[in-house]
Enzyme design. Structure first.
Site, PDB file in Angstrom:
ATOM      1  N   HIS A  87       0.835  -1.198   0.000  1.00  0.00           N
ATOM      2  CA  HIS A  87       0.000   0.000   0.000  1.00  0.00           C
ATOM      3  C   HIS A  87       0.867   1.244   0.000  1.00  0.00           C
ATOM      4  CE1 HIS A  87      -3.594   2.379   0.795  1.00  0.00           C
ATOM      5  NE2 HIS A  87      -2.837   3.103   1.574  1.00  0.00           N
ATOM      6  N   ARG A 103     -13.373  13.608   8.596  1.00  0.00           N
ATOM      7  CA  ARG A 103     -12.050  14.216   8.818  1.00  0.00           C
ATOM      8  C   ARG A 103     -11.757  15.278   7.768  1.00  0.00           C
ATOM      9  NH1 ARG A 103      -8.433   9.282   8.231  1.00  0.00           N
ATOM     10  NH2 ARG A 103      -6.763  10.820   8.329  1.00  0.00           N
ATOM     11  N   SER A 117      -6.763   4.378   9.630  1.00  0.00           N
ATOM     12  CA  SER A 117      -7.518   4.367   8.376  1.00  0.00           C
ATOM     13  C   SER A 117      -6.888   3.382   7.384  1.00  0.00           C
ATOM     14  CB  SER A 117      -7.531   5.790   7.806  1.00  0.00           C
ATOM     15  OG  SER A 117      -7.954   5.809   6.465  1.00  0.00           O
ATOM     16  N   ASP A 157     -14.365   3.510   8.197  1.00  0.00           N
ATOM     17  CA  ASP A 157     -13.329   4.393   7.646  1.00  0.00           C
ATOM     18  C   ASP A 157     -13.919   5.332   6.601  1.00  0.00           C
ATOM     19  OD1 ASP A 157     -10.565   5.305   7.115  1.00  0.00           O
ATOM     20  OD2 ASP A 157     -10.997   4.443   5.156  1.00  0.00           O
ATOM     21  N   LYS A 179      -8.164  -0.968   6.544  1.00  0.00           N
ATOM     22  CA  LYS A 179      -8.538  -1.471   5.214  1.00  0.00           C
ATOM     23  C   LYS A 179      -7.650  -2.642   4.797  1.00  0.00           C
ATOM     24  CE  LYS A 179      -8.514   2.824   3.963  1.00  0.00           C
ATOM     25  NZ  LYS A 179      -8.513   4.138   3.326  1.00  0.00           N
TER      26      LYS A 179
END
Ligand code: URA
Ligand code: CA
Length: 433
Positions: A82, A168, A183, A161, A187
């Site tokens: 990621h 946010r 966050s 999220d 995921k």
């Protein structure tokens, strides 16, 4: 339990328990805790921070707010990668077949692009016929057979999220390390990975402008990954310029194919080796990063990685002939050069603004509902450290419209040329436990 008491507790810098965080995330997801109370808590977290234990409880509560993908019927250790946000980040397109070609199973769930960051799904869909809607069983069968497949993210992945991120965004609480860490990791955990490689970007346009903050975010995510039983490693990479040369969906697919043929840009190729080596080690296919890198270099040079890409495209219904004739997917009507107005050395290419220029051409979405144009984008000819003369092309704009004054202006404003050469930096640090 009352939300107001928990807000007060965090406001005063105390530590929230697992039960309290489960209550908060459960209540916020089902709507029993309103936005105004959650907003106050987010701001309290922003100022008071959280312990690693608190962040891991928060992360697991968020992961458990929706579907948890079960990849246990896929053999081997599933490693996910990621990036916290890149422009022209072609690494996933190269890494998926590259690491799969040395035996690492890649069961990749990807999203679509929004704003200046592109999405892996959009990039793959530049290949005619490539299908990203597979049933869960098809997905698992393909990974077991070929070691690699990519599908769209399940709609119900970490819904907490989704809601929190939107809140946010409008309460000035995006750039908080505990909130970013939970966050991202919620995921990744919900998507079923056994191990996680993180690319934490830093510099203009990244969430973490400062290297020390990026390191702190990386260390936090590595620790909470470990607390959640998922081995995690992080690379701190520089985003002072886009990665590689191509920004835009078809252009990036072609860049990935070139890289798999061994002809890719040096920075992108290096980044793939660095991230890929970590994936291979986490998947226990090699003992050391050096050994892993040797395997990946061999796979690239022998053509094994390119063959794996061909297999992947075929498995997912795509037209494999574009691999040999990449010009078939470069279909923008106009190719317009952007000449340098001054001579010197390129010192900076503000990545997010260049991403926005590509978005304005149609390569990206301003809002989730927008359609995108796969053919358009930008190909950089000069990167940080390169010498340029007046009139030389800095980049090519691939456009389906001739009206590109605003795009050209934005690009000129964000490409800096100075008198002294500057060394580009690719990787600042590597964080393991
Ligand atoms: N990416 C995410 O998914 N979440 C954040 O909070 C920041 C970057
Ligand atoms: Ca690129």
């Amino acid at each position: 339990m009352r939300m107001v008491d928990l807000i007060e507790k965090k406001r005063d810098g105390k530590v929230l328990s697992k039960e309290e965080l489960d209550f908060i995330i459960g209540g916020y997801t089902d709507g029993s805790i309103p936005d105004y109370q959650m907003s106050a808590l987010l701001m309290a977290i922003f100022y008071q921070d959280m312990t690693d234990e608190e962040i891991s409880h928060l992360t697991l509560a968020m992961a458990n707010s929706g579907d948890i993908i079960d990849l246990s019927s896929i053999d081997g250790i599933k490693v996910d990668k990621h990036s916290t946000g890149g422009v022209g980040d072609t690494t996933t397109l190269v890494l998926a077949p590259l690491v799969a070609s040395v035996g690492v199973p890649v069961a990749k769930m990807s999203g679509r692009g929004l704003g200046f960051t592109g999405g892996t799904l959009d990039k793959f869909e530049s290949i005619p016929g490539f299908k990203i809607e597979l049933s869960d069983q098809e997905f698992i069968d393909i990974v077991n057979k070929s070691k690699v497949a990519v599908i769209g993210q399940s709609g119900n992945l970490a819904p907490a999220d989704k809601k929190l991120y939107a809140l946010r965004d409008v309460t000035a609480t995006v750039d908080s390390i505990p909130l970013i860490a939970s966050s991202i990791m919620s995921k990744k955990i919900a998507a079923g990975a056994d191990a996680i490689v993180l690319d934490v970007t830093t510099g203009d346009g990244a969430f973490m402008k400062d290297i020390e903050d990026a390191k702190r975010l990386a260390k936090t995510m590595v620790r909470i990954g470990k607390l959640a039983g998922r081995q995690t490693m992080a690379v701190i990479s520089d985003m002072s310029e886009p990665l590689g040369e191509a920004i835009g969906n078809s252009l990036e697919i072609v860049e990935a194919i070139d890289t798999l043929k061994g002809n890719g840009p040096a920075d992108l190729t290096e980044m793939c080796y660095v991230l890929g080596s970590q994936m291979v080690v986490l998947a226990k296919k090699a003992e050391t990063l050096e050994e892993a890198r040797g395997m990946l270099e061999e796979a690239l040079h022998s053509g094994k990685a390119l063959e794996k890409f061909r297999e992947m495209v075929k498995d997912q219904g795509g037209d494999t002939s574009v691999i040999d004739q990449t010009e078939k997917i470069l279909t923008a009507k106009y190719e317009i050069e952007l000449p340098a107005k001054t001579s010197g050395y390129v010192t900076k290419l503000v990545a997010n603004e260049i991403g926005i220029a590509a978005m304005l051409l149609g390569a990206g979405r301003k809002t989730k509902e927008d359609d995108i144009d796969h053919a358009v984008g930008i190909k950089l000819h000069k990167k940080i450290g390169d010498k340029v003369a007046v009139g030389e092309s800095l980049l090519t704009i691939y456009s389906n419209s001739k009206e590109i004054d605003a795009v050209e202006k934005l690009l000129y404003q964000n490409i800096f040329i100075g008198d002294t050469p500057k060394e580009p930096i690719l990787i600042h640090d590597i964080i393991t436990e």
